[in-house]
Design a protein around this motif. Structure first.
Motif, PDB file in Angstrom:
ATOM      1  N   ASN A 103       0.916  -1.124   0.059  1.00 28.76           N
ATOM      2  CA  ASN A 103       0.011   0.042   0.084  1.00 28.76           C
ATOM      3  C   ASN A 103       1.001   1.390   0.167  1.00 28.76           C
ATOM      4  O   ASN A 103       1.584   1.454   1.067  1.00 28.76           O
ATOM      5  CB  ASN A 103      -1.012   0.031   1.152  1.00 28.76           C
ATOM      6  CG  ASN A 103      -1.874   1.197   1.169  1.00 28.76           C
ATOM      7  OD1 ASN A 103      -1.683   1.997   0.258  1.00 28.76           O
ATOM      8  ND2 ASN A 103      -2.849   1.198   2.052  1.00 28.76           N
TER       9      ASN A 103
ATOM     10  N   TYR B 110       2.762  -6.222   2.599  1.00 27.06           N
ATOM     11  CA  TYR B 110       2.076  -7.440   3.161  1.00 27.06           C
ATOM     12  C   TYR B 110       2.517  -8.769   2.362  1.00 27.06           C
ATOM     13  O   TYR B 110       1.881  -8.632   1.185  1.00 27.06           O
ATOM     14  CB  TYR B 110       0.615  -7.335   2.960  1.00 27.06           C
ATOM     15  CG  TYR B 110       0.011  -6.065   3.637  1.00 27.06           C
ATOM     16  CD1 TYR B 110      -0.253  -5.939   5.108  1.00 27.06           C
ATOM     17  CD2 TYR B 110       0.066  -4.768   3.078  1.00 27.06           C
ATOM     18  CE1 TYR B 110      -0.655  -4.955   5.766  1.00 27.06           C
ATOM     19  CE2 TYR B 110      -0.656  -3.637   3.811  1.00 27.06           C
ATOM     20  CZ  TYR B 110      -0.659  -3.663   4.996  1.00 27.06           C
ATOM     21  OH  TYR B 110      -1.186  -2.767   5.809  1.00 27.06           O
TER      22      TYR B 110
ATOM     23  N   CYS C 112      -4.333  -3.786  -0.627  1.00 25.80           N
ATOM     24  CA  CYS C 112      -4.731  -3.071   0.812  1.00 25.80           C
ATOM     25  C   CYS C 112      -4.600  -1.315   0.166  1.00 25.80           C
ATOM     26  O   CYS C 112      -3.926  -1.140  -0.337  1.00 25.80           O
ATOM     27  CB  CYS C 112      -3.525  -3.286   1.556  1.00 25.80           C
ATOM     28  SG  CYS C 112      -3.624  -5.098   2.163  1.00 25.80           S
TER      29      CYS C 112
ATOM     30  N   GLU D 262      -7.443   1.743   6.709  1.00 25.33           N
ATOM     31  CA  GLU D 262      -6.279   1.013   5.656  1.00 25.33           C
ATOM     32  C   GLU D 262      -7.452  -0.397   5.507  1.00 25.33           C
ATOM     33  O   GLU D 262      -7.331  -1.086   6.770  1.00 25.33           O
ATOM     34  CB  GLU D 262      -5.028   0.802   6.204  1.00 25.33           C
ATOM     35  CG  GLU D 262      -4.430  -0.194   5.202  1.00 25.33           C
ATOM     36  CD  GLU D 262      -2.635  -0.075   5.540  1.00 25.33           C
ATOM     37  OE1 GLU D 262      -2.237  -0.383   4.420  1.00 25.33           O
ATOM     38  OE2 GLU D 262      -2.565   0.458   6.241  1.00 25.33           O
TER      39      GLU D 262
ATOM     40  N   CYS E 287      -7.924  -4.312   3.820  1.00 22.65           N
ATOM     41  CA  CYS E 287      -7.388  -5.201   2.966  1.00 22.65           C
ATOM     42  C   CYS E 287      -8.225  -6.241   2.320  1.00 22.65           C
ATOM     43  O   CYS E 287      -9.082  -6.645   3.325  1.00 22.65           O
ATOM     44  CB  CYS E 287      -6.013  -5.881   3.772  1.00 22.65           C
ATOM     45  SG  CYS E 287      -4.603  -4.884   3.888  1.00 22.65           S
TER      46      CYS E 287
END
Length: 627
Positions: free
Chosen positions: A525, A532, A582, A596, A598
């Motif tokens: 992101n 991630y 995300c 945020e 995801c």
């Protein structure tokens, strides 16, 4: 914030390199094998993209070398399956071409050259030529997709030509795939059909060729799931052998049957001397006049072959030159005082063949030269009537094509994914290409003349991996690989690409993050500066295969910052995620706006999570996939 923006035309070309059917599949040189006189005949069992070849090797000045290639078309981009099945007897060679639906007879002259004498054509779509066998003046050719499947018989006449002599239909007209494999001793015939699913036991039927009499199905008990029963078959002097390399957690077994009565009679079960999970004993079986040869290509990480003499003495044949993952023993042929053993795992499943004399002393290893398409540079190739050069197309022109060998690939190397970066200082645009053994960097500023800049080799000690994924943040690339052992996350400062002076550079990592071993994908992101990794496995903090969170506030040194996994998803209830995205949510739901979020593409459901608080991410919702 810099985002990858590959030049549209060049991106399409690199996509062609990645997605052309079959380029993702290894050619598996050394799957089909035969011996004729002092010549070795070797096919490619996995070739799906190029016109097929049968490679002919002979001994030249004490070295086994390629002396000829047999083919039935000069067109490179003409996948016909030629060489996927072959059998030799004396100076006769029968080669199957199941994609084309044909089989070809060749004869070896006194000078050692091969001459094509006759072609047989099957019905369209029947995969005629999937398996072939010679037995004197009788030839057998299977067509497993001709209805439920069939085996066609041909008789050689006084003029040397082959004529139809009958057909053996599947005993189970409700089944399919009859004719996947065949074996004959001249009196009896074994034929496999398709199993009920991946790894499931396949029906194996026995016939007496005289009168085309059906003897029934060869049935074994206590096989368990994914036994792969029927993965290999052989018959000698009325005794049938059926391989089941998946039995007992892939230890493997071979079952024998007596065919001399009115119905098959089970005789016994053979297993490996060295019992080990994954040995896959029974993956290949060849029965000669004096020996029973059984392949166990998973033994010891490199593979082995069991040579069982008539007096029941056993020799375990290995190759000291075979590398780990060679799958030595995946196929075998023995004749004329020579033996050849397939090692289809060599060079990322490009394949190799190890040559032995009759006493099983190793004489050498032979490989083919990896084939592919020539590079295309300089001029745009327009898509005309669905074709641009050798490639199929639709509404896309080719500006350039760069073969894998010209961007750091070796024999057998494949490519699998692509990302990009534009240098904020120079404006040079780069393609970042994932290979099975590393990552390539290509300058595509001139889409008609791509330039290979350099290579980031895979993490030392990691395994070859077809799943390699890359993402970019703040002039750094982050590379992960799946099923690769202790690979971790490779970090490279992309400004080092400016060091290029005309010769490709081999780069060292800027940093290596070892908090995970393998990962299927990595997501970044860019608005928050968090990465991630997903689909984590093999070691380290896997986070159940869900989100392994990395703080990229110092881009060159990612730091672990937490986990998230939704245990209500995933096949094992661990929240394993295949991919994710995300973002900072800016939608109509005020409760979540500015957070945020995801979205995880998990194995069994779409998972939605709030990861704003890395210490306490929470599940918002999930939705199962449509069935």
């Amino acid at each position: 914030m810099l985002r990858p923006r590959l030049h549209a035309a060049c991106a399409s070309i690199l996509s062609l390199a990645l997605l052309t059917p079959g380029l993702m599949s290894a050619q598996q040189f050394g799957g089909p094998l035969a011996i004729s006189g002092n010549q070795l005949l070797i096919g490619e069992g996995g070739n799906q993209t190029l016109s097929g070849l049968v490679y002919v090797f002979g001994e030249v000045d004490g070295t086994w070398s390629e002396v000829d290639q047999l083919q039935v078309t000069d067109e490179l981009r003409q996948p016909d399956g030629f060489g996927r099945a072959l059998d030799a007897e004396g100076d006769q060679l029968l080669v199957g071409a199941p994609i084309e639906g044909a089989a070809y007879f060749f004869r070896r002259t006194s000078g050692g050259d091969w001459v094509q004498e006759q072609a047989l054509l099957g019905t369209e779509g029947g995969r005629f030529g999937s398996a072939v066998a010679l037995a004197g003046d009788l030839a057998l050719v299977s067509a497993p997709q001709e209805g439920p499947g069939a085996v066609h018989m041909f008789q050689r006449g006084a003029d040397g030509l082959w004529s139809p002599a009958g057909q053996i239909d599947s005993p189970n007209q409700a089944g399919n795939g009859f004719g996947g494999l065949m074996a004959t001793d001249g009196d009896h015939l074994l034929v496999t059909a398709a199993g009920a699913g991946r790894g499931a036991a396949a029906p194996v039927y026995a016939f007496r060729l005289e009168g085309m009499e059906s003897l029934g199905e060869l049935q074994a008990t206590d096989l368990g799931d994914r036994s792969q029963y029927g993965a290999a078959v052989a018959v000698r002097d009325g005794t049938a052998y059926v391989g089941a390399p998946g039995v007992d957690n892939r230890v493997g077994s071979v079952f024998s049957f007596d065919l001399r009565g009115d119905a098959p009679e089970p005789q016994g079960r053979l297993g490996p001397i060295y019992v080990a999970v994954g040995a896959s004993f029974g993956s290949s079986i060849t029965a000669t006049d004096s020996q029973l040869l059984i392949g166990a290509p998973g033994t010891g990480g490199t593979g082995a072959l069991y040579a069982i003499e008539d007096d029941e003495s056993v020799r375990i044949v290995t190759s000291p030159t075979a590398p780990r993952g060679a799958s030595f023993g995946s196929s075998v042929a023995l004749a004329e005082g020579l033996a050849i053993v397939g090692a289809v795992g060599v060079d990322e499943r490009q394949g190799a063949v190890v040559v032995f004399d009759g006493a099983w002393d190793e004489l050498g290893t032979v490989v083919n030269e990896a084939r592919g398409f020539a590079s295309i540079t300089g001029d745009e190739i327009h898509c005309v009537e669905g074709q641009a050069a050798l490639f199929e197309c639709r509404d896309v022109n080719i500006t350039a094509f760069v073969p894998i060998a010209e961007i750091g690939g070796a024999r057998g190397t494949r490519v699998n994914d692509i990302w990009g970066w534009t240098d904020p200082e120079t404006g040079i645009e780069y393609a970042i290409v994932g290979r099975t053994n590393g990552t390539s960097f290509v300058d595509i500023s001139d889409p008609y003349q791509p330039v290979y800049v350099g290579d980031l080799p895979a993490t030392p000690g990691s395994r070859i991996a077809i799943w390699r994924d890359m993402k970019v943040y703040e002039n750094h690339v982050y590379v992960v690989a799946d099923g690769a052992g202790e690979h971790g996350v490779q970090v490279l400062d992309l400004t080092r690409l400016r060091e290029f002076q005309g010769q490709p550079i081999t780069f060292d990592e800027t940093f290596h993050y070892d908090g995970i071993h393998s990962a299927h994908n990595i997501v970044i992101n860019e608005e928050t500066g968090f990465a991630y990794t997903v689909g984590n496995s093999g070691g380290g903090e896997t986070c159940g295969g869900g989100l392994h969170i990395l703080n990229l506030s110092t881009p060159s040194r990612p730091v672990f910052d937490g986990c998230f996994a939704d245990p209500e998803t995933g096949r094992r209830g661990t929240g394993y995620s295949h991919d994710a995205q995300c973002v900072i949510y800016e939608g109509p739901d005020e409760e979540h706006r500015g957070k945020e979020i995801c979205l995880g593409s998990n194995e069994t459901a779409l998972s939605i999570a709030d990861v704003s608080d890395k210490d306490a991410p929470i599940t918002i919702s999930s939705a199962s996939y449509p069935k």
